[in-house]
Design a protein around this motif. Structure first.
Motif, PDB file in Angstrom:
ATOM      1  N   VAL A  57       0.847  -1.198   0.000  1.00 21.26           N
ATOM      2  CA  VAL A  57       0.000   0.000   0.000  1.00 21.26           C
ATOM      3  C   VAL A  57       0.883   1.249   0.000  1.00 21.26           C
ATOM      4  O   VAL A  57       0.630   2.213  -0.733  1.00 21.26           O
ATOM      5  N   LYS A  74     -10.473   5.642   0.387  1.00 19.87           N
ATOM      6  CA  LYS A  74     -11.083   4.325   0.574  1.00 19.87           C
ATOM      7  C   LYS A  74     -11.054   3.601  -0.760  1.00 19.87           C
ATOM      8  O   LYS A  74     -11.519   4.134  -1.772  1.00 19.87           O
ATOM      9  N   VAL A  76     -11.290  -0.545  -2.675  1.00 24.87           N
ATOM     10  CA  VAL A  76     -11.899  -1.855  -2.420  1.00 24.87           C
ATOM     11  C   VAL A  76     -11.252  -2.927  -3.290  1.00 24.87           C
ATOM     12  O   VAL A  76     -10.994  -2.707  -4.479  1.00 24.87           O
ATOM     13  N   LEU A 279     -11.628  -6.316   3.811  1.00 23.72           N
ATOM     14  CA  LEU A 279     -12.381  -5.107   4.132  1.00 23.72           C
ATOM     15  C   LEU A 279     -11.849  -3.952   3.273  1.00 23.72           C
ATOM     16  O   LEU A 279     -10.765  -4.051   2.709  1.00 23.72           O
ATOM     17  N   PRO A 280     -12.602  -2.875   3.170  1.00 23.53           N
ATOM     18  CA  PRO A 280     -12.102  -1.727   2.404  1.00 23.53           C
ATOM     19  C   PRO A 280     -10.756  -1.239   2.944  1.00 23.53           C
ATOM     20  O   PRO A 280     -10.508  -1.271   4.156  1.00 23.53           O
ATOM     21  N   LEU A 281      -9.890  -0.819   2.036  1.00 20.84           N
ATOM     22  CA  LEU A 281      -8.583  -0.269   2.399  1.00 20.84           C
ATOM     23  C   LEU A 281      -8.755   1.216   2.685  1.00 20.84           C
ATOM     24  O   LEU A 281      -9.164   1.980   1.812  1.00 20.84           O
ATOM     25  N   ILE A 282      -8.471   1.611   3.921  1.00 16.77           N
ATOM     26  CA  ILE A 282      -8.615   3.010   4.322  1.00 16.77           C
ATOM     27  C   ILE A 282      -7.227   3.637   4.438  1.00 16.77           C
ATOM     28  O   ILE A 282      -6.363   3.105   5.144  1.00 16.77           O
TER      29      ILE A 282
END
Lengths: 480, 95
Positions: A57, A74, A76, A279-282
């Motif tokens: 990331v 955010k 996904v 889960l969504p990447l924040i």
């Protein structure tokens, strides 16, 4: 005859420089025995779950910042569904509707012209394994070491108009991902692979033509050849009354031709949907700011600074910012020889040193002549201790490890330029005495004879005298 | 909206699921029933509502970039139908 316009968009898979895979703790090291770096997650045993690698990331954020893109707060992960033996889960984890990087631009240089290529997006995904089709008596061998290796897929708008522009883009992107340290750029090992979407349309037509996608271009030369072939094939096909069918093609370097892969009608029906395992990447703004603070000065900014601060040409400044290693070497050299010598320093780094490195296929990081040594050498040219010609000799001696510094070479080999007027006059007197014939010719008006006398004098000093000084003294002596 | 038998067969093919004609007919009935439910839900005005990517309102947890896995090839391949030289062997696939 109709004029045709070429339209090219490029998708690049850059393998991210992480130690472990994107969703598992397996090593990503290249060249291991088959399947020893394929864990339960990578081979998709039932019940395993992916856990996202923070460094992958981080690489995506760095890329987004480097191209002036939006780093999505955010994003996904989605499943891209297809069946192939080197994809054990039956789907690839990728990003679809909400990618991590949106937009951005890359500036490319074509001779003196600059052009901006717009980026559509960049998303994180996992690589597949490798299928080997030889030597298994009608079976295929599967190596899953590569499965799960983190990739950043970087997609451009259809902004390029020639193979030259496409290659300039690919080279600029290649330099950038290496510059910001997110990809090693090793094309032989597949760390940086490009697909080119190519179409043609009559000049002036608004709508794009039907495109064909050339897959897996793993060298800049092949990219140029493949696009050039594809373009002329498409134009010839249309001019002969044919139609272009959308297709995926491969480039065969041996024949220099592109050929369509067997097209499967449902090859592109990937039925993407959000991966329920992730889960969504924040990404919060603090993270982005931390990444921004850790970014190196980018190539274009550095190039502009070299031009502004050191009065270098765009050509020199671009050559010096082709890679971070070269730029760092130049700045370290300049720190030793002083900013006033920037132009001569640029020449030594981009011409003399580059040629020598090239001859031995070495990277600048492997140069036996360090930046400190080169800076010391340039300082001696600048203060007239040695001439440019002698400097080449000194450089050679340093390259061969004869001494540790330019000063040592000059001292030990007696290469110091003779600037003592008395000493040079004495030498000139000897030359004049020994070449009475030439002197007579000069006095009779032959200018060529003068040059010959300068040559003799320089020879007598073994090249160590200042040529201008010899010239002046000689003219004075001859009363000319 | 309702599906056609042809669409059911296509989805089954994409998922590599073999279905007989009777099963396809049966499945078509089930799926169309589900679509009726969805149609009911689509009556709700969802303008301005962000599409939900996950049932839980949580963020993805991240792991540090460390190699934690060791070589388990022998164990994994002991249950594999066929291997050679460390490779898994499968029926030949050539693009």
């Amino acid at each position: 005859m109709k004029q045709w316009e070429v339209v090219i968009g490029i998708e690049t898979h850059a393998q991210l420089s992480t130690r472990s895979k994107i969703f598992s703790g397996s090593s990503t090291a290249f060249g291991a025995e088959p399947n020893v770096q394929a864990s339960a997650v990578d081979i998709a045993l039932p019940g395993v779950l992916p856990v996202l690698n923070k460094q992958a990331v981080e690489c995506a954020i760095r890329f987004g910042l480097a191209v002036g893109a939006t780093v999505a707060p955010k994003s996904v992960f989605a499943r891209k569904n297809y069946f192939y033996p080197d994809l054990p889960k039956g789907y690839q984890i990728s990003q679809f509707e909400l990618p991590v990087v949106v937009g951005g631009q890359l500036t490319i240089q074509l001779g003196d012209l600059e052009k901006t290529v717009n980026l559509t997006r960049a998303h994180l995904e996992e690589d597949a394994g490798k299928s080997l089709h030889e030597d298994f008596q009608g079976k295929s061998g599967i190596d899953l070491n590569r499965a799960g290796t983190p990739l950043l897929e970087i997609v451009t708008e259809p902004d390029m108009r020639s193979s030259a522009e496409a290659v300039a883009y690919a080279k600029a992107l290649h330099a950038l991902v290496r510059w910001i340290g997110i990809c090693d750029g090793n094309m032989q090992e597949g760390s940086f692979r490009c697909d080119a979407n190519v179409s043609v349309r009559p000049v002036g037509q608004k709508e794009f033509g039907t495109r064909r996608e050339i897959k897996n271009l793993n060298s800049f030369r092949f990219m140029q050849q493949a696009i050039d072939y594809e373009v002329q094939w498409q134009i010839a096909t249309i001019e002969d009354g044919g139609r272009i069918e959308q297709a995926t093609v491969l480039f065969d370097p041996d024949s220099g031709e592109t050929r369509a892969m067997r097209s499967k009608e449902d090859a592109h029906d990937y039925r993407y949907f959000p991966d329920p395992d992730l889960l969504p990447l924040i990404i919060d703004s603090e993270w982005i700011e931390r990444a921004r603070a850790a970014m190196p000065e980018l190539p274009v900014a550095k190039r502009d600074r070299f031009m502004a601060d050191f009065a270098l040409s765009v050509y020199d400044a671009s050559a010096l910012t082709g890679s971070l290693e070269v730029a760092d070497f130049f700045e370290a050299t300049l720190a030793v020889c002083g900013q006033t010598n920037a132009k001569i320093c640029a020449n030594w780094v981009t011409v003399d040193l580059a040629a020598r490195l090239n001859k031995e296929s070495r990277e600048i990081g492997e140069s036996p002549v360090s930046a400190a040594m080169l800076g010391g050498l340039i300082a001696r040219i600048a203060d007239s201790t040695i001439s440019n010609n002698i400097a080449k000799k000194v450089f050679e001696a340093l390259w061969n490890g004869e001494e540790k510094s330019a000063d040592d070479v000059i001292e030990k080999q007696g290469l110091k330029q003779i600037t003592d007027t008395g000493a040079i006059e004495k030498l000139i007197d000897d030359v004049l005495a020994a070449n009475a014939g030439m002197v007579a010719e000069f006095k009779a008006g032959k200018e060529k004879a003068f040059n010959a006398l300068v040559g003799q004098a320089m020879k007598a000093t073994k090249g160590k005298a200042n040529p201008q000084q010899v010239n002046d003294l000689l003219r004075a002596k001859l009363g000319a | 909206m309702s599906l056609t038998l042809e669409q059911v067969r296509r989805v089954a093919h994409l998922a590599r699921i073999e279905i007989s004609n009777a099963e396809a007919e049966n499945t078509l009935g089930h799926l169309n029933g589900i679509f009726t439910l969805i149609e009911d839900m689509q009556a709700v005005d969802t303008r301005g509502v962000e599409p939900m990517a996950h049932a839980q309102d949580l963020a993805q947890r991240l792991r540090e970039d460390r190699v934690t896995e060791t070589d388990q090839r022998a164990a994994f391949q002991s249950v594999s139908p066929e291997t050679e030289g460390g490779l898994y062997l499968v029926p030949q696939v050539i693009e």
